[in-house]
Write a protein that holds these residues in place. Structure first.
Motif: not given
Length: 124
Positions: A8-12, A32-34, A36-45, A47-50
């Motif tokens: 939630p902190k990362v998303h915020g 925000v999309l998560q 991937a849940l990798s071995d040692f980290s979480v990948a976040y993406e 996204n925004g519109y323009t």
């Protein structure tokens, strides 16, 4: 991001970076999309519109700058698992101008050596 940072902190922080970025629309809302849940980290993406697709490169760059600012201001280090595995934990990766004055960025190892051995390290 490492698993030690609550999602939630990362998303915020990511959404705050999007809000600070000129050219990103408020509606539809950034999200925000998560990815991937990798071995040692979480990948976040983030996204925004323009409505300014011709300025995407600059908007993208500004968003990255705001991401760094938001995470640094919150005291959240952005580390790769490779870097984290090789660091001794004494120095932060957050630039000094973001760190509160009471935080010691590079604590002396001298007192640790002296406490363990009863003598100071010899300079080489």
């Amino acid at each position: 991001m490492g698993y030690d940072v609550p999602w939630p902190k990362v998303h915020g922080l990511l959404l705050e970076a999007a809000r600070r970025t000129e050219g990103i629309l408020d509606t539809p809302q950034p999200f925000v999309l998560q990815t991937a849940l990798s071995d040692f980290s979480v990948a976040y993406e983030l996204n925004g519109y323009t409505e300014k697709p011709q300025q995407m490169a600059g908007i993208h760059s500004d968003m990255h700058r705001h991401i760094l600012d938001c995470f640094n201001e919150a005291g959240v280090e952005i580390l790769s698992p490779h870097y984290e595995a090789n660091r001794d934990g004494n120095a932060l990766t957050i630039p000094e101008n973001y760190v509160r004055k009471k935080v010691n960025r590079t604590p002396s190892r001298e007192k640790d050596v002296k406490a363990k051995t009863g003598r100071s390290r010899q300079k080489q």
